[in-house]
Design a protein around this motif. Structure first.
Motif, short mmCIF file in Angstrom:
data_model
loop_
_atom_site.label_atom_id
_atom_site.label_comp_id
_atom_site.label_asym_id
_atom_site.label_seq_id
_atom_site.Cartn_x
_atom_site.Cartn_y
_atom_site.Cartn_z
N GLU A 43 -6.20 -10.00 5.88
CA GLU A 43 -6.09 -9.64 4.33
C GLU A 43 -7.03 -8.19 4.06
O GLU A 43 -8.12 -7.91 4.74
N ASP A 103 -8.17 -4.99 1.22
CA ASP A 103 -8.58 -5.10 -0.08
C ASP A 103 -8.95 -3.15 0.23
O ASP A 103 -9.60 -2.57 0.55
N GLU A 116 -5.31 -6.61 -3.73
CA GLU A 116 -5.84 -7.29 -2.40
C GLU A 116 -4.77 -7.88 -1.75
O GLU A 116 -3.70 -7.68 -2.76
N ALA A 166 -2.37 -9.29 1.93
CA ALA A 166 -2.63 -10.19 2.85
C ALA A 166 -1.20 -9.70 4.15
O ALA A 166 -0.10 -9.56 3.15
N ARG A 188 -9.21 -18.58 4.53
CA ARG A 188 -10.82 -18.66 3.94
C ARG A 188 -11.41 -18.15 4.89
O ARG A 188 -12.18 -16.38 4.68
N ASP A 205 -10.97 -13.92 4.76
CA ASP A 205 -11.69 -13.72 3.19
C ASP A 205 -13.01 -13.70 3.33
O ASP A 205 -13.82 -12.46 3.33
N TYR A 236 -14.46 -9.75 3.76
CA TYR A 236 -16.14 -9.45 2.79
C TYR A 236 -17.57 -8.34 3.44
O TYR A 236 -17.60 -8.48 3.50
#
Length: 321
Positions: free
Chosen positions: A196, A198, A242, A244, A300, A303, A307
């Motif tokens: 992922e 960003d 964002e 993937a 998940r 993600d 972060y």
């Protein structure tokens, strides 16, 4: 002379013959190509195909069988449909893909020409042809070239699954492909990873330089990423800034290696027409499929790793621990 079956009244038999002759006459006048095939798969007659932009003349097929001409899986399927049409008396239909290069009995120039390897799609309509003078029962196979329709369907399918700004896949295609890849990875016990990404400080870029600069940055970054991905990888836009990247046949080490390459690639992206001084960066979270994972669980974890990368200062890749 055709023989009148003893169980069929002469008037009915003559009507069937007249109907058959009218049908064959009509088919000769149509641009589509048709074949008379017997229950053993023999090409008895080739009719029509006047539209040379869509069809190759098939007279060389006469006297040969489906298995002489076509790849075995398709020949098997076609013969089964011919026999079903003859036995049931009901119309059979099929859509199939065929290249001129794959039809071994076509003339050499047709099998080696400029368009020989282009995929052509056909709709086959097969029905029993009664009272045809032949030693075995026969069926009529009408082949309609539907390649333009298939190409249009493919175009709209691509539009429906593509992000209009960047040209990468959208969230819908990611989830459709991901569930297939997860199932395959579990079944064959192969690795599967997910990144992922960003865009760092994307709002700041938009606020200072305008949305056109932001759009250009997204286009350039995704293009740079796609150039280092394999054909089997899938990059999708899942939010404003964002993205993937689904990585079949890729373990945790391979995912981190690719993430590092992406970081270095993005650092080289420039926006000379909008913000020459900007040096874009991305943050990346990496996760690898576990034995009992669903795609939602994999996503998940990716993600969460993303972060963590952002919390640790951005412009870096973090694997899920």
């Amino acid at each position: 002379m055709e023989r009148t079956p003893s169980t069929v009244p002469r008037a009915d038999y003559d009507a069937v013959c007249a109907e058959r002759d009218q049908l064959l006459t009509l088919l000769h006048a149509l641009p589509d190509i048709s074949f008379v095939l017997d229950e053993h798969g023999l090409y008895v007659q080739v009719i029509g195909g006047a539209n040379e932009a869509l069809y190759v003349r098939g007279q060389s097929l006469i006297g040969h069988t489906l298995h002489d001409a076509l790849p075995e899986p398709l020949a098997d399927q076609c013969l089964k449909l011919v026999r079903t049409a003859i036995e049931s008396g009901e119309l059979q239909t099929i859509e199939y893909c065929l290249r001129a290069a794959d039809v071994s009995l076509l003339p050499e120039d047709a099998r080696r020409g400029e368009d020989a390897f282009a995929e052509q799609w056909f709709e086959g309509r097969i029905l029993s042809l009664r009272s045809y003078e032949h030693s075995a029962r026969v069926a009529l196979w009408v082949a309609v070239n539907i390649t333009p329709r298939k190409q249009l369907e493919h175009y709209w399918q691509e539009v429906a699954h593509t992000d209009s700004l960047t040209g990468v896949s959208n969230r819908q295609r990611l989830f459709e492909r991901a569930h297939t890849e997860v199932e395959r990875a579990h079944r064959h016990r192969h690795p599967l990873s997910l990144l992922e990404l960003d865009f760092d400080h994307f709002k700041r870029l938009n606020d200072r330089h305008g949305h056109a600069a932001g759009d250009e940055a997204l286009r350039r970054i995704t293009q740079a990423c796609r150039e280092i991905l394999r054909d089997s990888d899938l990059m999708a836009r899942i939010g404003g800034e964002e993205f993937a990247i689904l990585l079949p046949e890729t373990d945790a080490h391979g995912a981190v290696d690719l993430a590092t390459r992406i970081l270095n690639t993005v650092r080289e992206v420039r926006l000379p027409d909008f913000a020459p001084e900007v040096r874009p960066t991305v943050s990346i979270g990496c996760a690898t499929l576990r034995d009992d994972d669903s795609f939602d669980q994999l996503m998940r974890r990716a993600d969460e790793a993303l972060y963590k990368a952002k919390a640790n200062g951005r412009d870096q890749a973090c694997p899920y621990p």
